[in-house]
Write a protein that holds these residues in place. Structure first.
Motif, PDB file in Angstrom:
ATOM      1  N   LEU A   4       0.858  -1.182   0.000  1.00 38.57           N
ATOM      2  CA  LEU A   4       0.000   0.000   0.000  1.00 38.57           C
ATOM      3  C   LEU A   4       0.889   1.225   0.000  1.00 38.57           C
ATOM      4  N   ARG A   5       0.679   2.104  -0.967  1.00 33.20           N
ATOM      5  CA  ARG A   5       1.555   3.268  -1.133  1.00 33.20           C
ATOM      6  C   ARG A   5       0.733   4.540  -1.076  1.00 33.20           C
ATOM      7  N   VAL A   6       1.256   5.528  -0.325  1.00 37.00           N
ATOM      8  CA  VAL A   6       0.616   6.835  -0.236  1.00 37.00           C
ATOM      9  C   VAL A   6       1.681   7.906  -0.432  1.00 37.00           C
ATOM     10  N   PRO A   7       1.293   9.098  -0.888  1.00 39.02           N
ATOM     11  CA  PRO A   7       2.263  10.183  -1.064  1.00 39.02           C
ATOM     12  C   PRO A   7       2.689  10.763   0.269  1.00 39.02           C
ATOM     13  N   PRO A   8       3.739  11.585   0.287  1.00 43.18           N
ATOM     14  CA  PRO A   8       4.185  12.205   1.539  1.00 43.18           C
ATOM     15  C   PRO A   8       3.058  12.991   2.204  1.00 43.18           C
ATOM     16  N   GLY A   9       3.023  12.907   3.523  1.00 46.09           N
ATOM     17  CA  GLY A   9       1.987  13.586   4.285  1.00 46.09           C
ATOM     18  C   GLY A   9       0.794  12.727   4.614  1.00 46.09           C
ATOM     19  N   SER A  10       0.686  11.553   3.988  1.00 45.79           N
ATOM     20  CA  SER A  10      -0.459  10.672   4.233  1.00 45.79           C
ATOM     21  C   SER A  10      -0.074   9.428   5.008  1.00 45.79           C
ATOM     22  N   GLY A  11       1.156   9.356   5.494  1.00 52.54           N
ATOM     23  CA  GLY A  11       1.602   8.169   6.207  1.00 52.54           C
ATOM     24  C   GLY A  11       0.827   7.922   7.492  1.00 52.54           C
ATOM     25  N   ALA A  12       0.508   8.994   8.247  1.00 54.48           N
ATOM     26  CA  ALA A  12      -0.233   8.816   9.491  1.00 54.48           C
ATOM     27  C   ALA A  12      -1.642   8.309   9.214  1.00 54.48           C
ATOM     28  N   ALA A  13      -2.269   8.816   8.142  1.00 53.69           N
ATOM     29  CA  ALA A  13      -3.614   8.354   7.793  1.00 53.69           C
ATOM     30  C   ALA A  13      -3.614   6.891   7.373  1.00 53.69           C
ATOM     31  N   LEU A  14      -2.590   6.481   6.636  1.00 48.11           N
ATOM     32  CA  LEU A  14      -2.495   5.081   6.231  1.00 48.11           C
ATOM     33  C   LEU A  14      -2.318   4.182   7.447  1.00 48.11           C
ATOM     34  N   ALA A  15      -1.421   4.557   8.356  1.00 46.51           N
ATOM     35  CA  ALA A  15      -1.197   3.743   9.554  1.00 46.51           C
ATOM     36  C   ALA A  15      -2.461   3.649  10.398  1.00 46.51           C
ATOM     37  N   ALA A  16      -3.182   4.771  10.537  1.00 48.99           N
ATOM     38  CA  ALA A  16      -4.412   4.758  11.326  1.00 48.99           C
ATOM     39  C   ALA A  16      -5.465   3.858  10.696  1.00 48.99           C
ATOM     40  N   ALA A  17      -5.574   3.889   9.361  1.00 47.78           N
ATOM     41  CA  ALA A  17      -6.563   3.048   8.678  1.00 47.78           C
ATOM     42  C   ALA A  17      -6.231   1.569   8.838  1.00 47.78           C
ATOM     43  N   LEU A  18      -4.958   1.219   8.708  1.00 45.62           N
ATOM     44  CA  LEU A  18      -4.553  -0.173   8.882  1.00 45.62           C
ATOM     45  C   LEU A  18      -4.771  -0.641  10.319  1.00 45.62           C
ATOM     46  N   LYS A  19      -4.477   0.223  11.273  1.00 43.14           N
ATOM     47  CA  LYS A  19      -4.653  -0.139  12.676  1.00 43.14           C
ATOM     48  C   LYS A  19      -6.131  -0.346  13.005  1.00 43.14           C
ATOM     49  N   ALA A  20      -6.993   0.527  12.485  1.00 47.13           N
ATOM     50  CA  ALA A  20      -8.420   0.388  12.735  1.00 47.13           C
ATOM     51  C   ALA A  20      -8.975  -0.888  12.105  1.00 47.13           C
ATOM     52  N   ALA A  21      -8.538  -1.192  10.876  1.00 45.54           N
ATOM     53  CA  ALA A  21      -9.028  -2.399  10.207  1.00 45.54           C
ATOM     54  C   ALA A  21      -8.570  -3.657  10.934  1.00 45.54           C
ATOM     55  N   GLN A  22      -7.329  -3.659  11.399  1.00 44.50           N
ATOM     56  CA  GLN A  22      -6.834  -4.828  12.135  1.00 44.50           C
ATOM     57  C   GLN A  22      -7.553  -4.975  13.473  1.00 44.50           C
ATOM     58  N   ALA A  23      -7.809  -3.851  14.159  1.00 42.12           N
ATOM     59  CA  ALA A  23      -8.530  -3.912  15.431  1.00 42.12           C
ATOM     60  C   ALA A  23      -9.936  -4.453  15.225  1.00 42.12           C
ATOM     61  N   ALA A  24     -10.603  -4.043  14.149  1.00 40.47           N
ATOM     62  CA  ALA A  24     -11.949  -4.534  13.871  1.00 40.47           C
ATOM     63  C   ALA A  24     -11.947  -6.040  13.612  1.00 40.47           C
ATOM     64  N   ARG A  25     -10.941  -6.534  12.883  1.00 36.46           N
ATOM     65  CA  ARG A  25     -10.852  -7.967  12.619  1.00 36.46           C
ATOM     66  C   ARG A  25     -10.672  -8.741  13.924  1.00 36.46           C
ATOM     67  N   MET A  26      -9.788  -8.239  14.784  1.00 42.28           N
ATOM     68  CA  MET A  26      -9.519  -8.944  16.033  1.00 42.28           C
ATOM     69  C   MET A  26     -10.729  -8.929  16.957  1.00 42.28           C
ATOM     70  N   SER A  27     -11.460  -7.832  16.979  1.00 41.15           N
ATOM     71  CA  SER A  27     -12.632  -7.766  17.848  1.00 41.15           C
ATOM     72  C   SER A  27     -13.713  -8.734  17.397  1.00 41.15           C
ATOM     73  N   ARG A  28     -13.759  -9.068  16.097  1.00 44.26           N
ATOM     74  CA  ARG A  28     -14.728 -10.043  15.586  1.00 44.26           C
ATOM     75  C   ARG A  28     -14.251 -11.477  15.775  1.00 44.26           C
ATOM     76  N   GLY A  29     -13.001 -11.645  16.221  1.00 47.56           N
ATOM     77  CA  GLY A  29     -12.472 -12.983  16.447  1.00 47.56           C
ATOM     78  C   GLY A  29     -12.109 -13.718  15.183  1.00 47.56           C
ATOM     79  N   SER A  30     -11.632 -12.995  14.145  1.00 44.88           N
ATOM     80  CA  SER A  30     -11.249 -13.647  12.899  1.00 44.88           C
ATOM     81  C   SER A  30     -10.036 -14.533  13.130  1.00 44.88           C
ATOM     82  N   GLY A  31     -10.126 -15.776  12.687  1.00 47.99           N
ATOM     83  CA  GLY A  31      -9.033 -16.715  12.909  1.00 47.99           C
ATOM     84  C   GLY A  31      -7.895 -16.595  11.928  1.00 47.99           C
ATOM     85  N   GLU A  32      -8.130 -15.974  10.778  1.00 52.40           N
ATOM     86  CA  GLU A  32      -7.096 -15.844   9.753  1.00 52.40           C
ATOM     87  C   GLU A  32      -6.137 -14.723  10.125  1.00 52.40           C
TER      88      GLU A  32
END
Length: 714
Positions: free
Chosen positions: A674-702
């Motif tokens: 996943l590639r973003v231009p300069p200045g968008s690194g924090a937004a990318l990290a936040a989006a990935l962290k939120a998506a991973q947290a949502a998966r874990m809260s649902r108990g996804s085994g993968e």
């Protein structure tokens, strides 16, 4: 690399979106707060009866603080920063915003004492205080939170890296009284750099200069780092230096002790052992010493009144942690310099692309010597060119052409000669002698190797191969693609029977060799220091280092070459380096001219044109194809994010070192970039962290693995 805006971002930015929504819902509901109660009705602390605790759970959906009641008997010891044990999950208390987790006692850190809680149910009590020693201060907590947000990780995982395990014996011993600031040192060998004395003066006067230092080759860099630290200590502030390995740390440790005497700094390396290392770490946290020299984990050292952070050889892969969330020393020290408003020094005999970008953006200034000083310090670098080809027609194809043999003979007259070999062992990589098809394992398709002369085995699964034949042409004869260090030592021993041959590699690394004629065969990064410098050096099989299918292949080859060549005497003393590689390759030309900065600038320009890191911010997401597809579909990526892939990734094996992102043995995994231009690194990290947290809260085994700013993108 982060932009300036990202470096100065608040450490709290980038929390998972769902957690923010939960907190906002609780605030608007205006439910009367219940008085904290314990299970057994024990008396609570009269003041600040609520403890906010960070539990030692690395799951992203639990990346928040949890409230516990403070029993009266723990009131004195339960202070912010101490280690505690609490009951968590079933039989303990509810997890806000998530499901119940398995019960039982779990470690944690007490972050804050409060008068009341925003949780409306009954609070569980702290089980007990592990130790009254406050090990997690506000500055270390803020830094750890900033690192977790930058790398889309959890605060608990970062604290696992930042705070060493407790050792009761070390904790019970008092730390020595702090010494008064030393006098400012003289410039010493910093005089060789045009801005060197001014840099030391700025440190001694309490300034916060930021510099990218291209060090001259030779043995002086440990003393120069020591003088920079001493100048910072003279201003009444602390200093922190992180180096790649224990050998480099020992050199800086010796230089600092020789300059200031014992008792003024701590040495934080894994070689010290758990008790001594924790005792040294506690001395730093308690303010007994204000200077730290250490390896990777020392980047989090809680130095009081930090005035200087420095990293040596930031291109070494040892600076990148292999544990989640995979922080890099350079980036962590950049955060500390920006948030703490302290000086920053990035040094090395080479220059990475990230270092060149710091200068290009104006965040740091260059600190270099002029060409006259470079000609004095650097050895003569030669390669196999047209002149050698005219005298030796087979020189281009030969592994040791005539020039190399002559250089060895001449060098042995006055001192030791270094031979750098890209691989250890006897013949690490093999191919068919007839068609040059790589020899691979019949079971897992891993590369076959000959660690010794006894037989073949697979570098991935470790299975022995007794009846290999080429699948392309049927031949049963093999040839070495790259000859290992032991095979090279054997060949040189036969060629120079009266000269001792020493080897240095992963299994046995030499720290130093005497100033006497000897052949020293070493793998990259394991080169011992020669007393008085090497008389000559051979850099063999350069094509194997430059030709790797990696974005950083040329940069890494030049870094390893300059590190080895820096151990050779200067040209006025007869020092000579021969690199056996195609002379027209850009890294080879940069070595001949000794111009790592120019090479890094050209690499940076090309990456900017192609949109590669560090100009862009990038993250890798790896997992089984269905899980990866579901993750990418659910992640709310920034609009400007570009998804590259997914593509298959190699599987790890028992005989092959695993890397972050490798698939488990036998499982087909894929990776998307996943590639973003300069200045968008924090937004990318936040989006990935939120998506991973949502998966874990649902108990996804993968399982899905995330790595921000991966070192290896192929």
């Amino acid at each position: 690399m982060s932009s300036d805006n990202e470096r100065s971002a608040d450490p709290g930015d980038g929390a998972p979106e769902q957690l923010a929504l939960i907190r906002e819902t609780v605030r608007k509901a205006k439910v009367p707060r219940a008085k904290p109660r314990t299970w057994r009705g024990a008396a609570l602390a009269k003041e600040l009866p609520v403890a906010r605790v960070l539990v030692n759970k690395g799951a992203l959906h639990l990346d928040q603080y949890f409230d516990y009641a403070v029993p009266e008997e723990l009131d004195a010891e339960a202070q912010p920063g101490v280690r505690v044990r609490v009951r968590f999950g079933a039989g303990g208390r509810n997890v806000r915003g998530g499901r119940r987790e398995g019960g039982g006692l779990i470690d944690g850190f007490l972050v804050e004492r409060r008068a009341e809680s925003d949780y409306t149910g009954a609070l569980a009590a702290l089980a007990y205080v592990v130790s009254p020693e406050p090990v997690l201060g506000p500055e270390l907590l803020a830094l750890s939170r900033a690192v977790a947000d930058r790398y889309a990780g959890s605060l608990a995982d970062v604290l696992q890296l930042a705070v060493p395990p407790r050792n009761g014996k070390a904790e019970s011993r008092p730390s020595p009284e702090p010494l008064p600031p030393p006098p400012a040192p003289s410039a010493g060998s910093w005089e060789r750099y045009a801005q060197g004395p001014a840099f030391l003066r700025a440190l001694a006067e309490g300034g916060a200069p930021r510099a990218v230092w291209t060090a001259l080759p030779g043995p002086h860099w440990p003393q120069e780092i020591a003088r920079a630290m001493a100048a910072t200590l003279a201003s009444g502030r602390g200093a922190l230096v992180v180096v790649p390995d224990g050998r480099a740390a020992a050199r800086v440790d010796a230089a600092l002790t020789g300059l200031l005497g014992p008792g003024r700094h701590a040495l934080l390396t894994a070689d010290s052992g758990p008790e001594k290392r924790y005792r040294e770490w506690l001395a730093v946290r308690r303010g007994s010493v204000r200077a730290v020299v250490g390896t990777r984990a020392a980047m989090f050292a809680p130095v009081a009144d930090l005035g200087l952070v420095a990293v040596w050889d930031d291109g070494d892969t040892s600076h990148s942690d292999d544990n989640a969330p995979f922080p890099h020393v350079r980036e962590v020290l950049e955060l500390r310099a920006a948030h703490g408003r302290c000086a920053f020094l990035l040094g090395g005999t080479n220059c990475t692309v990230e270092a060149a970008q710091l200068v290009e953006s104006g965040w740091a200034l260059p600190l270099r010597a002029d060409r006259e000083q470079l000609r004095i310090a650097a050895p003569l670098v030669r390669t196999v060119g047209d002149g050698e080809l005219a005298r030796d027609g087979a020189a281009r194809a030969a592994r040791l052409p005539s020039l190399a043999w002559q250089t060895v003979r001449d060098g042995l007259r006055s001192g030791p000669v270094l031979i750098q070999v890209p691989r250890r062992g006897y013949a690490p990589r093999l191919a068919c002698v007839r068609c040059r098809e790589p020899a691979r394992c019949r079971h897992c398709a891993g590369p076959l190797q000959a660690p010794d002369q006894q037989g073949l085995d697979c570098a991935w699964c470790g299975r022995a191969e007794t009846a290999w034949h080429c699948v392309a042409c049927g031949s049963s004869r093999l040839r070495a693609q790259i000859v290992g260090a032991r095979r090279t030592a054997e060949e040189l021993g036969r060629a120079f029977p009266a000269v001792p041959v020493r080897t240095s590699g992963r299994d046995h690394i030499l720290d130093s060799v005497p100033d006497a004629p000897a052949l020293v065969v070493s793998t990259p990064g394991a080169e011992p220091v020669a007393e008085g410098g090497y008389a000559a050096a051979l850099l063999l099989d350069g094509w194997a280092m430059v030709g790797r299918p990696d974005l950083r292949a040329g940069e890494e080859a030049l870094r390893r070459w300059t590190a080895a060549a820096s151990l050779v005497r200067g040209q006025p003393e007869g020092g000579t380096v021969v690199v056996v590689a195609e002379p027209t390759l850009r890294p080879v030309q940069a070595l001949v001219r000794w111009d790592p900065v120019g090479h890094a600038r050209r690499e940076l320009a090309e990456r900017a044109e192609l949109g590669f890191p560090p100009v862009s911010r990038m993250a890798s997401v790896t997992g089984a194809p269905p899980a990866l597809a579901a993750f990418l579909a659910a992640a709310e990526l920034p609009p400007e994010a570009e998804v590259l892939g997914p593509v298959p990734v190699p599987a790890g094996g028992s005989g092959r070192p695993r890397r972050p992102g490798d698939a488990p043995p036998g499982e087909p995994w894929e990776r998307a970039l996943l590639r973003v231009p300069p200045g968008s690194g924090a937004a990318l990290a936040a989006a990935l962290k939120a998506a991973q947290a949502a998966r874990m809260s649902r108990g996804s085994g993968e399982q899905v693995r995330i790595r921000v700013d991966p070192l290896d993108i192929g």
